[in-house]
Design a protein around this motif. Structure first.
Motif, PDB file in Angstrom:
ATOM      1  N   ILE A 151       0.854  -1.198   0.000  1.00 10.15           N
ATOM      2  CA  ILE A 151       0.000   0.000   0.000  1.00 10.15           C
ATOM      3  C   ILE A 151       0.884   1.240   0.000  1.00 10.15           C
ATOM      4  O   ILE A 151       1.889   1.295   0.719  1.00 10.15           O
ATOM      5  N   MET A 152       0.516   2.225  -0.802  1.00  9.06           N
ATOM      6  CA  MET A 152       1.152   3.536  -0.720  1.00  9.06           C
ATOM      7  C   MET A 152       0.033   4.574  -0.742  1.00  9.06           C
ATOM      8  O   MET A 152      -0.741   4.644  -1.716  1.00  9.06           O
ATOM      9  N   GLU A 153      -0.075   5.357   0.317  1.00 11.05           N
ATOM     10  CA  GLU A 153      -1.140   6.341   0.435  1.00 11.05           C
ATOM     11  C   GLU A 153      -0.591   7.750   0.237  1.00 11.05           C
ATOM     12  O   GLU A 153       0.526   8.054   0.663  1.00 11.05           O
ATOM     13  N   ALA A 154      -1.378   8.590  -0.398  1.00 13.83           N
ATOM     14  CA  ALA A 154      -0.970   9.975  -0.673  1.00 13.83           C
ATOM     15  C   ALA A 154      -2.087  10.913  -0.215  1.00 13.83           C
ATOM     16  O   ALA A 154      -3.012  11.201  -0.980  1.00 13.83           O
ATOM     17  N   PRO A 155      -2.036  11.384   1.015  1.00 15.47           N
ATOM     18  CA  PRO A 155      -3.065  12.308   1.511  1.00 15.47           C
ATOM     19  C   PRO A 155      -3.090  13.602   0.696  1.00 15.47           C
ATOM     20  O   PRO A 155      -2.051  14.113   0.276  1.00 15.47           O
ATOM     21  N   ASP A 156      -4.296  14.137   0.466  1.00 13.62           N
ATOM     22  CA  ASP A 156      -4.463  15.375  -0.305  1.00 13.62           C
ATOM     23  C   ASP A 156      -5.453  16.273   0.433  1.00 13.62           C
ATOM     24  O   ASP A 156      -6.640  15.958   0.523  1.00 13.62           O
ATOM     25  N   VAL A 157      -4.957  17.382   0.974  1.00 14.71           N
ATOM     26  CA  VAL A 157      -5.818  18.323   1.702  1.00 14.71           C
ATOM     27  C   VAL A 157      -6.007  19.610   0.903  1.00 14.71           C
ATOM     28  O   VAL A 157      -6.415  20.628   1.458  1.00 14.71           O
ATOM     29  N   SER A 158      -5.744  19.567  -0.388  1.00 15.82           N
ATOM     30  CA  SER A 158      -5.821  20.785  -1.191  1.00 15.82           C
ATOM     31  C   SER A 158      -7.230  21.359  -1.224  1.00 15.82           C
ATOM     32  O   SER A 158      -7.412  22.583  -1.190  1.00 15.82           O
ATOM     33  N   SER A 159      -8.261  20.511  -1.276  1.00 18.31           N
ATOM     34  CA  SER A 159      -9.630  21.028  -1.305  1.00 18.31           C
ATOM     35  C   SER A 159      -9.983  21.716   0.006  1.00 18.31           C
ATOM     36  O   SER A 159     -10.696  22.719   0.025  1.00 18.31           O
ATOM     37  N   LEU A 160      -9.471  21.190   1.112  1.00 13.98           N
ATOM     38  CA  LEU A 160      -9.706  21.830   2.401  1.00 13.98           C
ATOM     39  C   LEU A 160      -9.016  23.186   2.458  1.00 13.98           C
ATOM     40  O   LEU A 160      -9.588  24.169   2.956  1.00 13.98           O
ATOM     41  N   ASP A 162      -8.422  25.114  -0.044  1.00 12.04           N
ATOM     42  CA  ASP A 162      -9.193  26.032  -0.890  1.00 12.04           C
ATOM     43  C   ASP A 162     -10.376  26.616  -0.114  1.00 12.04           C
ATOM     44  O   ASP A 162     -10.691  27.804  -0.250  1.00 12.04           O
ATOM     45  N   LYS A 163     -11.017  25.783   0.704  1.00 14.24           N
ATOM     46  CA  LYS A 163     -12.182  26.247   1.453  1.00 14.24           C
ATOM     47  C   LYS A 163     -11.828  27.302   2.489  1.00 14.24           C
ATOM     48  O   LYS A 163     -12.630  28.191   2.785  1.00 14.24           O
ATOM     49  N   VAL A 164     -10.635  27.195   3.066  1.00 15.81           N
ATOM     50  CA  VAL A 164     -10.232  28.155   4.097  1.00 15.81           C
ATOM     51  C   VAL A 164      -9.400  29.288   3.509  1.00 15.81           C
ATOM     52  O   VAL A 164      -8.891  30.140   4.246  1.00 15.81           O
ATOM     53  N   GLY A 165      -9.242  29.290   2.178  1.00 18.65           N
ATOM     54  CA  GLY A 165      -8.554  30.391   1.526  1.00 18.65           C
ATOM     55  C   GLY A 165      -7.047  30.349   1.604  1.00 18.65           C
ATOM     56  O   GLY A 165      -6.396  31.399   1.581  1.00 18.65           O
ATOM     57  N   VAL A 166      -6.482  29.165   1.696  1.00 19.99           N
ATOM     58  CA  VAL A 166      -5.021  29.006   1.749  1.00 19.99           C
ATOM     59  C   VAL A 166      -4.530  28.439   0.426  1.00 19.99           C
ATOM     60  O   VAL A 166      -5.026  27.420  -0.049  1.00 19.99           O
ATOM     61  N   LYS A 167      -3.556  29.117  -0.183  1.00 15.40           N
ATOM     62  CA  LYS A 167      -2.985  28.650  -1.429  1.00 15.40           C
ATOM     63  C   LYS A 167      -1.495  28.407  -1.226  1.00 15.40           C
ATOM     64  O   LYS A 167      -0.786  29.237  -0.650  1.00 15.40           O
ATOM     65  N   VAL A 168      -1.018  27.259  -1.681  1.00 16.34           N
ATOM     66  CA  VAL A 168       0.383  26.896  -1.518  1.00 16.34           C
ATOM     67  C   VAL A 168       1.020  26.798  -2.897  1.00 16.34           C
ATOM     68  O   VAL A 168       0.577  26.028  -3.750  1.00 16.34           O
ATOM     69  N   ASP A 169       2.036  27.621  -3.138  1.00 12.32           N
ATOM     70  CA  ASP A 169       2.813  27.529  -4.374  1.00 12.32           C
ATOM     71  C   ASP A 169       3.965  26.564  -4.148  1.00 12.32           C
ATOM     72  O   ASP A 169       4.753  26.722  -3.212  1.00 12.32           O
ATOM     73  N   GLN A 170       4.060  25.565  -5.011  1.00 12.60           N
ATOM     74  CA  GLN A 170       5.084  24.544  -4.863  1.00 12.60           C
ATOM     75  C   GLN A 170       6.032  24.609  -6.057  1.00 12.60           C
ATOM     76  O   GLN A 170       5.605  24.450  -7.206  1.00 12.60           O
ATOM     77  N   LYS A 177       8.900  15.434  -9.108  1.00 12.32           N
ATOM     78  CA  LYS A 177       9.514  15.716  -7.820  1.00 12.32           C
ATOM     79  C   LYS A 177       8.473  16.050  -6.761  1.00 12.32           C
ATOM     80  O   LYS A 177       8.645  15.728  -5.587  1.00 12.32           O
ATOM     81  N   GLY A 178       7.401  16.670  -7.130  1.00 11.50           N
ATOM     82  CA  GLY A 178       6.380  17.052  -6.170  1.00 11.50           C
ATOM     83  C   GLY A 178       5.234  16.066  -6.074  1.00 11.50           C
ATOM     84  O   GLY A 178       4.163  16.427  -5.578  1.00 11.50           O
ATOM     85  N   GLN A 179       5.440  14.835  -6.511  1.00  8.39           N
ATOM     86  CA  GLN A 179       4.380  13.831  -6.493  1.00  8.39           C
ATOM     87  C   GLN A 179       4.785  12.675  -5.571  1.00  8.39           C
ATOM     88  O   GLN A 179       5.864  12.108  -5.745  1.00  8.39           O
ATOM     89  N   PRO A 180       3.958  12.365  -4.575  1.00  9.43           N
ATOM     90  CA  PRO A 180       2.697  13.010  -4.220  1.00  9.43           C
ATOM     91  C   PRO A 180       2.928  14.220  -3.321  1.00  9.43           C
ATOM     92  O   PRO A 180       3.985  14.368  -2.727  1.00  9.43           O
ATOM     93  N   SER A 181       1.916  15.059  -3.221  1.00 10.51           N
ATOM     94  CA  SER A 181       1.973  16.232  -2.382  1.00 10.51           C
ATOM     95  C   SER A 181       0.662  16.358  -1.622  1.00 10.51           C
ATOM     96  O   SER A 181      -0.410  16.146  -2.185  1.00 10.51           O
ATOM     97  N   ALA A 182       0.779  16.721  -0.352  1.00  8.82           N
ATOM     98  CA  ALA A 182      -0.426  16.871   0.461  1.00  8.82           C
ATOM     99  C   ALA A 182      -1.185  18.141   0.134  1.00  8.82           C
ATOM    100  O   ALA A 182      -2.347  18.287   0.506  1.00  8.82           O
ATOM    101  N   VAL A 183      -0.525  19.088  -0.585  1.00  8.36           N
ATOM    102  CA  VAL A 183      -1.154  20.375  -0.856  1.00  8.36           C
ATOM    103  C   VAL A 183      -1.491  20.562  -2.334  1.00  8.36           C
ATOM    104  O   VAL A 183      -1.977  21.612  -2.734  1.00  8.36           O
TER     105      VAL A 183
END
Length: 313
Positions: A151-160, A162-170, A177-183
Motif C-alpha cells: 500500500i502507498m497512500e498519498a493524503p491530499d488536503v488541497s480542497s480543504l 481552498d475552502k479556508v482560503g489558503v494557497k500553496v505555491d510549490q 519531484k512534487g508527487q505526491p503532495s499533500a497540498v
C-alpha cells in the motif's frame, strides 16, 4: 533573627555532599545498567555455551528501523551453541523496508540453521513476508496470514485549503519531484509513477514468497490480491506447513536437529522503552534527582516509510 554563619557553612557543606552522592549514585546505576542491561540489548539472554534454540518475537507494527533485531539474528547465527530459531510472529505487517530487512536476516540465518515460525493471531503482509524464509511455518486455525500486497497512500488536503482560503505555491525541479503532495492534487502522471513503484515492490514481495515457499510465481500471484487467509485456509493453499504453535515449532526443530525435547530456548529481546531496566532507571532517577531533573527518559515511536505492507481491516 540573625543566622549563625557557622550553621550556614555547615548547611552548604551538607548540600554539596548530598549533590555529590546523588551524582555518584546516578553514575553507578548507569554503569550497572550498562553492564547488566547492555548485554541484553544486543543478546537478549545469556546465550549459554550448551546447545540451545533461540526465540525471536516480532509483534505489532513492523517499523522502518529494525537494525537492532537484525543484529540479534545475525549474532545468533554466528553463535555455535545456537542450533536453530523459533520466530514468533504476531504482526499485521508494516514498513516494506523493515519487512525486507527482517526477511533477509531470517533468510541468512535459515541458510545456516533451521528456522520454524510460530504465528500468533496475525502474521499478515510484512508479517508474512518475514516468515517465508523459514523451513517450517506453523499457524493456528484462526491465525490471519497472507495479505500479500503493498500500500502507498498519498493524503491530499488541497480542497480543504481552498475552502479556508489558503494557497500553496510549490516549486519543483521536475514534474515528478512534487508527487505526491499533500497540498496539490495527484496528477495522472504522478499516479502512474507511484503505481509503478507499488507494482515493483509487489513483484519483489511475490518473488520472496515464491522462493521461500517453493511455489511458482504465477501461483503466488494468483493468491496475492491482498486478502488475508485463516490458518486453515493457508494450509490448504500451501502458504503454511502445519497447524500448531510454539510447542509444535520447538518439537519440530528438536526432531530435525536430533536434540532432546527439553532443549532450552533463549529469548533474544531488544530492550525497549517498556523494558524493566528502563522503568527501574526512570524510577531511581526520580528518587535521586527529583521530578524536575528526571525528565523524560525514553520516547517510543514506530517509523514507517512511504510504502507499507500491512493488513488494514
Amino acid at each position: 533573627m540573625s543566622v549563625d554563619p557557622d550553621l550556614m557553612v555547615d548547611r552548604l557543606r551538607l548540600r554539596r555532599r548530598l549533590l555529590f552522592w546523588r551524582v555518584a549514585a546516578v553514575a553507578a546505576f548507569v554503569l550497572a545498567l550498562t553492564g547488566v542491561g547492555g548485554r541484553s540489548l544486543l543478546q537478549g539472554g545469556t546465550l549459554t555455551a550448551r546447545p540451545h534454540l533461540v526465540r525471536v518475537r516480532v509483534t505489532g507494527v513492523i517499523g522502518s528501523d529494525v537494525s537492532r533485531q537484525v543484529a540479534l539474528i545475525d549474532k545468533a547465527a554466528e553463535n555455535r551453541a545456537v542450533r536453530g530459531m523459533i520466530l514468533d510472529v504476531d504482526s499485521p505487517g508494516g514498513a516494506v523496508s523493515g519487512g525486507e530487512a527482517l526477511h533477509d536476516a531470517v533468510a541468512r540465518f535459515a541458510a545456516r540453521k533451521p528456522v520454524a515460525v510460530a504465528m500468533g493471531g496475525t502474521a499478515a503482509s510484512a508479517g508474512y513476508m518475514i516468515s517465508v524464509p523459514a523451513q517450517r511455518l506453523f499457524a493456528t486455525r484462526s491465525t490471519l496470514t497472507g495479505s500479500i500486497g503493498v500500500i502507498m497512500e498519498a493524503p491530499d488536503v488541497s480542497s480543504l485549503l481552498d475552502k479556508v482560503g489558503v494557497k500553496v505555491d510549490q516549486l519543483v525541479s521536475g514534474p515528478m519531484k512534487g508527487q505526491p503532495s499533500a497540498v496539490q492534487p495527484l496528477s495522472p502522471e504522478g499516479r502512474q509513477m507511484l503505481q509503478g513503484l507499488v507494482a515493483d515492490l509487489f513483484d519483489q514481495f511475490v518473488t520472496m514468497v515464491a522462493q521461500g515457499r517453493h511455489m511458482p510465481v504465477e501461483r503466488v500471484r494468483a493468491l496475492a490480491d491482498g486478502r488475508p487467509y485463516t490458518g486453515r485456509q493457508a494450509l490448504a493453499l500451501g502458504l503454511i506447513d502445519q497447524i500448531g504453535g510454539e510447542r509444535e515449532a520447538k518439537a519440530w526443530l528438536a526432531s530435525r536437529l536430533h536434540l532432546p525435547p527439553t532443549v532450552p530456548v533463549e529469548e533474544l529481546k531488544v530492550a525497549g522503552p517498556r523494558d524493566w531496566r528502563l522503568r527501574l532507571m526512570h524510577g531511581m532517577l526520580r528518587v535521586i534527582l527529583g521530578d524536575e531533573w528526571a525528565g523524560s527518559v525514553v520516547s517510543q515511536g514506530v517509523a514507517l516509510d512511504g510504502a507499507v505492507a500491512i493488513w488494514k481491516p
